[in-house]
Every structure is written in C-alpha cells, then in structure tokens.
Design an enzyme around this catalytic site. Structure first.
Site: not given
Ligand code: PAF
Length: 303
Positions: A30-31, A37, A153, A179, A189
C-alpha cells in the site's frame, strides 16, 4: 523503474516479459515504502527475473474512513526507494487508481472463515475480507510465479496462504521476517504518524514480545512446561505503561492462529501477537516462540 496504472497495460507488459522467458515475482504493497517492503522486493528479485510491485491503498480493507484518509501516501518517494535498489531489482510499479480496481462496488467477497474473524479481524470488522478481495484480484491481474509477504502481518500471511490453497491459485508464496529498527520496533508505514515521544513509547511492543521469549527460554532450558497464562503475563506486564492502549495480546497456534490455552511444551511453538494503540496509531507485532531464528532477531533488536 517504470510505472503502469491500468490493468490492461500491466497485463500486456507481463505478457511481453513472459514471452521473453522471464519469471515474475510480485510484491503487493500500500506504498509508504520502508526497508521492510524493500526486503520483500529484494527476495522477489532474487527468486524471479522480473518484479512487479503494486502500490495501492485498498479502500476495501479500511473499516474507518478517517483511517483510510490518514494512511500515508508518497508515490514519488516510493519510486525513489525502488529505483535505489538498482539493477539487482528491476521493478515494474503497478499503481492503479481506486476506480481502476473497483469500477463498481464489488458484489463478490473473499472471506477466509475462522482465520479472519479474531485478532485484528475482531477489531477491524471486514478488514480481512477487503485484503482477501484485493489480493485475489491482484494475483489474477499480475499472474506472478511467486508473491512475497511479510511475517509482521502474520494474520494476513496465514489468510493469504489459506486462500491460495483453497482457490488453487497457481502462485508460490514466500514469507520474509519482520524488519525492525535498531530498538526493536517493527517497521511499519504507520510509524510515520508517531511523534518522537510516541515512537519511543512504541518500544514497549517488541520489549513485551522479548519478555515472552525470555520466559519461554527459561522454561525450555529447565525442560519445563510453561503455562500460557504465564507467557502472556510476562508480555502484558511490559505493556502496562502510559501511552500504550492494548487492543489484544494473544498466544495462538502458528497456522490457524487460534488461542492456545494449554501449557507450552519445551519443544512447543506458538505465536505471541500484539496490537496496541500508541497515540493516533494502531501498531501490530508478533514473534514465533519456539522458532529460534525469529526469537533471536527479536531479542537482538529489542534487547
Ligand atoms: O500488507 C499490505 O500492505 C496490504 O494489506 C496488501 C497485502 C498490499 C493488500 O492491500
């Protein structure tokens, strides 16, 4: 690094890459990208010839409009971070607008019963249905050979594993350890929204998980069973500080993430999962007690 914004364009690009013999790795995000990431992207780049990174703040997984609007967005910064990975990780960014993925309100739901209902699912009704929906859509659009998710997550990871198995989706799933910052706080984020004081308070989460790990290690070394309540209490005490409002602190099994009530055997494995509000932000973290590398990573960082 290039960016596409439409499903048709993304599919055409992936088809060309495949025709040239490339394998495709996929990292959904989700940026507001951070090192966590980038670790996912690096693994995808090691395992596949080309990497697609989606950057899409998925409205379907937010149960509150204010949380959706406050979610950090920084597409330019994200693209700089991905470009910074260099030639070792050539990335194609897929950054659609919401109406590209949801041209009409979806009538279809993707619900992983049981796994999605408790922990974060209980506090954020509908959240995991929205995650399931967008993950299935993105996997159908990108059609990757492999997709990479983070262990931070943990509930999301288990849900995606289950829906990929249940729906026979032809993708290999890879998981990357959490991390952490040098003081143990898991990268997120959402950390961008913490004040300096709140950021310092957030250390209570990894410290609480560290206390649970140490309690389990003492029992393991003594060859004794450890009551789950004692394990939980070790963590709970550390969370009992001003500025931390605990949402849940649970000891669950590593696959189904169901509450464990019986004692932890010396060779037992459980996940200790926590969610807590610190200032305006809800933070989550977890450790797999009994998975020694995961324990070590946490203790090294959280002290
Ligand atoms: O983990 C995330 O950033 C979000 O839940 C995902 C997997 C990109 C789905 O929107």
């Amino acid at each position: 690094m290039e960016r596409v914004t439409t499903i048709a364009e993304l599919r055409a690009r992936v088809a060309r890459l495949r025709a040239a013999g490339a394998t495709i790795g996929f990292v959904p995000t989700m940026g507001a990208l951070h090192e966590g990431h980038l670790a996912l992207v690096r693994l995808a780049a090691e395992q596949a010839d080309e990497v697609v990174v989606s950057i899409f703040v998925n409205p379907a997984q937010f149960d509150r409009a204010d949380d959706l609007s406050a979610y950090p967005r920084d597409l330019a910064g994200d693209e700089r971070a991905l470009a910074g990975l260099g030639a070792a990780a050539p990335v194609l960014v897929f950054a659609p607008e919401a109406d590209e993925l949801y041209p009409r309100p979806p009538a279809t739901s993707v619900r992983v019963a049981g796994l999605g209902d408790h922990l974060c699912g209980a506090s954020r009704p509908g959240h995991f249905d929205g995650v399931g929906l967008v993950v299935v859509k993105l996997l159908n659009i990108v059609a990757p050979d492999l997709a990479v998710f983070g262990r931070k997550d943990r509930q999301q990871l288990q849900i995606v594993r289950r829906l990929v198995a249940d729906l026979d989706l032809p993708v290999e799933l890879l998981a990357v350890p959490t991390v952490r910052e040098s003081d143990g706080v898991a990268l997120s984020s959402r950390n961008r929204r913490l004040s300096a004081e709140e950021r310092s308070t957030a250390r209570a989460l990894p410290q609480a998980l560290g206390a649970a790990v140490l309690a389990a290690r003492r029992a393991r070394t003594a060859g004794e069973e450890l009551p789950t309540a004692t394990l939980r209490e070790a963590a709970r005490e550390v969370l009992d500080v001003p500025g931390v409002e605990v949402d849940y602190l649970e000891v669950v099994d590593p696959d189904g993430l169901q509450p464990v009530t019986g004692p932890l055997a010396p060779d037992g494995v459980v996940v200790v999962a926590v969610a807590a509000h610190v200032g305006p932000v809800r933070l989550i973290d977890n450790v797999e007690v009994g998975d020694v590398p995961d324990e070590e990573r946490l203790l090294d960082a959280a002290g």
